[in-house]
Each structure stands twice: as C-alpha cells, then as structure tokens.
Design an enzyme around this catalytic site. Structure first.
Site, PDB file in Angstrom:
ATOM      1  N   ARG A 196     -63.248 -26.824  37.947  1.00 55.59           N
ATOM      2  CA  ARG A 196     -63.285 -27.479  36.628  1.00 55.59           C
ATOM      3  C   ARG A 196     -62.496 -28.782  36.637  1.00 55.59           C
ATOM      4  NH1 ARG A 196     -60.911 -22.134  33.960  1.00 55.59           N
ATOM      5  NH2 ARG A 196     -61.964 -21.363  35.811  1.00 55.59           N
TER       6      ARG A 196
ATOM      7  N   LYS B 269     -56.124 -17.722  47.988  1.00 58.38           N
ATOM      8  CA  LYS B 269     -57.006 -16.547  47.891  1.00 58.38           C
ATOM      9  C   LYS B 269     -56.616 -15.521  48.963  1.00 58.38           C
ATOM     10  CE  LYS B 269     -61.123 -19.248  46.575  1.00 58.38           C
ATOM     11  NZ  LYS B 269     -61.539 -18.632  45.316  1.00 58.38           N
TER      12      LYS B 269
HETATM   13 ZN    ZN Z   1     -61.120 -22.101  43.597  1.00 58.37          ZN
END
Ligand code: ZN
Ligand code: NAG
Ligand code: NAG
Length: 521
Positions: A368, A294
């Site tokens: 997920r 990120k």
């Molecule tokens: Zn993530």
C-alpha cells in the site's frame, strides 16, 4: 504401416519402453509424431453412442466410425476433463486423444459466475494436450470444440511449465488449430493465453533474476515488439525523488537493488486525446517483510509479490498485440522490501506524493505504501478509469482463497464491466466492500494522517483497500487484491502448479470491452 490392422488403446499413460518401440514404425508415417485432440460431450444416460464435436464427427467419418467404436469399448463414457488416447487411427496422427467436454450447451452458470462451456473446453483441451506432450510429440492439433478461443487458451495455458533454470526442459510442442474454422478467434485465444503465460514467467522468475531493472527491460522488449504505438519510460531513483514519491522510496531504500518506476503507454485509439485507461500494479520483486520480517517457511513465494505489476503489464502487452482501439497506461512501482540499516522501522512516518502522512507500523504492509504514490500519480493522466492490481493481503487469501480476485471499487459501472469480463474468461472476480467502517480503522493514527495497518486484526483486505482509497479521487477506480489467486496448487485444472498469472485474461477482456464501448465508463 499406413493403416494399422488393429487399434491400440489404453487408459494409462504409455511407458517410455512402449514409446521407444513405437517410434520406429511411426516415424516412417507421413505426419507422425503429431497428436490430435478431439472433444466429446457427455450424453444422456440412455444414449450409448458418443456425441462428438463437429470436428470429432468429421474425423470419425474419415476413419469409418472406428473412433466412436473404440471409445465405446474402451471404458465408461468419458467424464468432463478426462482424456483417453488411441493410436494409429489415421496416417496424419500418431495418436488421437479424446477429451470429455461435459454437457453440451451448458452456458453461463449463474451460481459459478462463469461460462461453463468455455471453462470445460479449457480444462479438457489442456488435459488432452498434456497427454500429447507426455509422448514428446513436437506437434498437436486441437479441435476448436465450437469455441476456438477457449480451446487455444486451454492448450497454451495447459502446456505451460516454468523450466527456465533447469537443464532438462520439457520438449517444445507446437499447437495448431485442427481445421480452418475460427482462425481469428483461435489467434485471439493464443494471445490471451500467451499474455497470462508472460505474467506467470515474470512471477515465477527468481528475485535475483527478475529485479526491478530486469522486469522493466523484459516488458519494454515485449511491448516494443508487440506494437510501434507505444512509449516506455523506465524512471530511475532521481525521477522518483523529483516526483516526491517518498512513500514508495521509503520501501525501496531498504534494499541495495535500485528501484524503478515503470511507465508504459499503448496508444491504440484513433483519437489520440481519448482519456486513457490506467492500470497500476504492485511491483515488489521480493518481499521479506522488511524489519517486520516474515517467517522463513514459504518466503520464496514472495518473489511473486510483483504479480500486480506482472499481470497489468502483460495485459497491456496483449492489448497492443491485439491492436485494441484504446489508450492504455501501465504504472508499476518496482522495488524490493528488505531489512537493512536503511529500511523502514515500525513507527516511522513518511509523507506521500499527495501530501498525506503515513505512520508505518508494519513494514510488511509495504504494498500500500508503493501503491499510494503510484495511484496519486495515475490521476495526472486524467484517466477514464484506474484499476490497480496487487498481491496485497494474506487476508484476501483467507477470505476467498484462489476462487476469485477480490474487487474493491467506488464504481458500479466499473464493477459490472469487470464482472462481465470475468464470466467470459473464467478468471473470476468477487466484489468486496469499501465502507467508511474500514476507513476509520486506518485514519486514526497516533503520529500521522494514516496508519499503514488497520486498528484491528479483522477485515485486513478491506482496511488495506480503505487505505488505498485515501489516494484516489477518480470516480472510476477499482482495486484488485490478487493475493489469493497468486499461485495455483491444483484448483484451476488448466494451470499447472505454480504462479498463476491471474487475472491477466480478465484485464485484457475488460480492456477489449471498453475499447468497443466508448460510453460505458
Ligand atoms: Zn509485505
Ligand atoms: C491429413 O493431412 C492432409 C495434408 O495436410 C490434409 O489435407 C487432410 O485433410 C488431413 N486429414 C485429416 C483427417 O486431418
Ligand atoms: C497506431 O495506431 C493507429 C491509431 O491511432 C493505427 O491506425 C495504426 O495502425 C497503429 N500502428 C501500428 C503499427 O500499430
């Protein structure tokens, strides 16, 4: 100075200089250093006199109508959520804070999808309690405002501030119910709010402190002190391997911090065999994104990427405290998502517990991956319903912001129950689609059965939910994407800025309703 010959009031917070002067005479008064928060409704335009709550009216009679008089000369009628403070009105209280409750009997607002009375009480009581907190009084008494549960929630949520690692902490303040009406509902409100505050504390906690191991230990301690009808399993890596949760492990292996699969049981139903309600929570205690790293800006907030695990676990702790007659199980795959020589790489393929293979094209879509195995495992309890909560997608935040949790579900009954619960708590949910349309975008993978990111950029929250659906066969399942409600800036007036602990109270309210209605699901 039991009775002041004059009354002092102000629209502004007092300076510390004034406080220092006031402290002398006040300490001599019995019951001083205590604040009282009283509610007042907004009246129609032509009505001059303030319309107090029952408790406010009673207090005003005790002080011979002085409060009503002061309120009317001190400025315009109090707007909803605003507070005004008065001093030396009664020997029991150094200060009385009057708070605006808005229109009386506003009820459920069909457009806002919440109970406006309750929401107004929470906001007003929070504002009033904060004024007392700013005066550094150790006690505050709170007007139940006709809804003791909402008043207690407003007080406890509104006063909360995370200062665990600061040398200078906010002074402790004890919240008490004013009067003796509605003690039970008041207690319930305290539990609901303390549950949400527990989730806030876990989410706010720095990732070097709230590791998977520490998270599990905190929840175990809280749950065991809430009830003896509990079982806690803190599963280690060997257990996770034996379960063939390779999708979960693929994320965990990028970090030196050992993963934990937390499994908590609360046995509250008289029927030990009653099918449990299973909560599943994403527990990424820090999410750097992994190899698909990120941007640095704002990455610190990713210590709260275990918000799903925090809210579902805190909801179960609260349910145990409230002794709800229901069987609950909480499952939380806990680990860090970091880049390293062992981390997942884009294009890697793993086999999940249910046998499906997953191509990992984006290592930042790790939520997920850990949930896939936990959801599959949830089925082994023959559950009444499965609800997972996860700070899953930035796309959820783009879609709804912090107004409501997005709910993706295969069950109308489940949706209805969650929706009804959220109207009461004010921590809202909004239904999102689980169409085949999105499934196609995650099942067309070059190397595997599934791809962990959608084929297209659009509808990212929906493709994530469609991915999870591939691990669910239960007829009553709901996925709660809580990424948008993770943090509060200033949107919810009774929560200070910081991690929000949402939607813990909605989960508790939902479990409460299910415990009372055995046939609904
Ligand atoms: Zn993530
Ligand atoms: C003041 O405190 C006394 C003693 O606790 C109590 O009996 C009385 O009801 C209080 N009065 C008000 C107005 O709160
Ligand atoms: C444990 O649960 C049973 C119902 O199954 C209940 O009767 C009992 O009071 C509970 N015990 C405690 C300590 O909560």
């Amino acid at each position: 100075m039991q009775w002041a010959p004059f009354f002092f009031f102000s629209l502004l917070p007092f300076s510390s200089t004034f406080l220092a002067e006031a402290a002398g005479p006040c300490t001599a008064i019995k019951g001083a250093n205590k604040g009282l928060v009283l509610g007042v409704y907004t009246t129609e335009k032509d009505e001059k006199a303030a319309q107090f709550t029952k408790a406010g009216d009673a207090f005003d009679r005790v002080v011979s109508g002085k409060l009503k008089e002061l309120l009317s000369v001190s400025g315009p009628p109090l707007k909803k959520g605003k507070a005004r403070i008065f001093h030396s009105l009664h020997q029991n209280f150094s200060s009385v804070v009057v708070v605006g409750l808005g229109k009386k009997g506003a009820g459920v607002n069909e457009q806002e999808n919440w109970n406006e009375d309750k929401e107004n009480i929470r906001a007003a009581v929070a504002a009033g309690c904060r004024q007392v907190q700013d005066l550094e009084f150790p006690y505050v008494e709170v007007d139940p405002c006709g809804d003791p549960q909402a008043a207690a929630e407003g007080a406890i949520l509104g006063l909360y501030e995370y200062d665990e690692f600061k040398q200078k902490k906010k002074p402790a303040i004890e919240v008490q119910l004013h009067g003796s009406d509605g003690v039970e509902a008041w207690q319930k409100g305290l539990s609901y709010a303390q549950g949400q505050n527990l989730a806030r504390t876990l989410m706010e906690g720095p990732a070097n402190h709230i590791t998977p191991t520490r998270f599990a230990a905190v929840i175990e301690e809280k749950l065991r002190s809430a009830s003896s009808n509990v079982t806690v399993h803190i599963r280690d890596r060997a257990w996770i391997e034996a379960q063939e949760m390779r999708s979960f492990l693929s994320v965990a292996k990028g970090s030196e911090e050992p993963p934990v699969f937390l499994e908590i049981h609360y046995h509250g139903s008289n029927d030990a065999k009653e099918a449990p309600l299973v909560f599943v929570g994403k527990g990424i205690t820090f999410d750097s994104g992994g190899i698909s790293i990120k941007p640095a800006s704002g990455m610190d907030a990713m210590r709260a990427d275990m918000g799903g695990a925090a809210t579902i676990s805190s909801a179960i702790v609260t349910a145990a405290q409230l002794k709800l007659p229901i069987n609950l199980i909480g499952l939380a795959p806990l680990c860090e998502n970091l880049p390293s020589g062992k981390a997942n790489k884009p294009g890697d393929v793993v086999k999940a517990r249910n046998g499906k293979t997953i191509q990992i094209d984006n290592t930042d879509a790790e939520g997920r991956l850990v949930l896939a195995d936990a959801l599959d495992y949830a089925h082994s309890f023959n559950p009444r319903a499965i609800i997972d909560a996860a700070t899953l997608t930035g796309a959820m935040d783009v879609a709804l912001g912090s107004a409501a949790t997005g709910v993706f579900t295969n069950s109308h009954q489940l949706w209805n129950q969650l929706f009804e619960a959220s109207i009461v708590t004010g921590d809202r949910v909004w239904r999102m689609p689980l169409y085949e349309h999105y499934t196609k975008q995650v099942t067309e993978s070059q190397l595997a059965d599934l791809n962990n990111i959608g084929k297209y950029r659009s509808g990212g929250a929906c493709t994530a939910a469609a991915f999870l659906k591939e691990f669910v066969t239960a007829p009553h399942w709901a996925h709660l994407d809580i990424a948008g409600v993770m943090e509060n800036k200033d949107e919810v007036p009774y929560l200070r800025k910081g991690m929000a602990g949402r939607p813990t109270r909605t989960l508790v309210e939902f479990a409460t309703r299910l415990s009372q209605d055995k046939k609904s699901i």
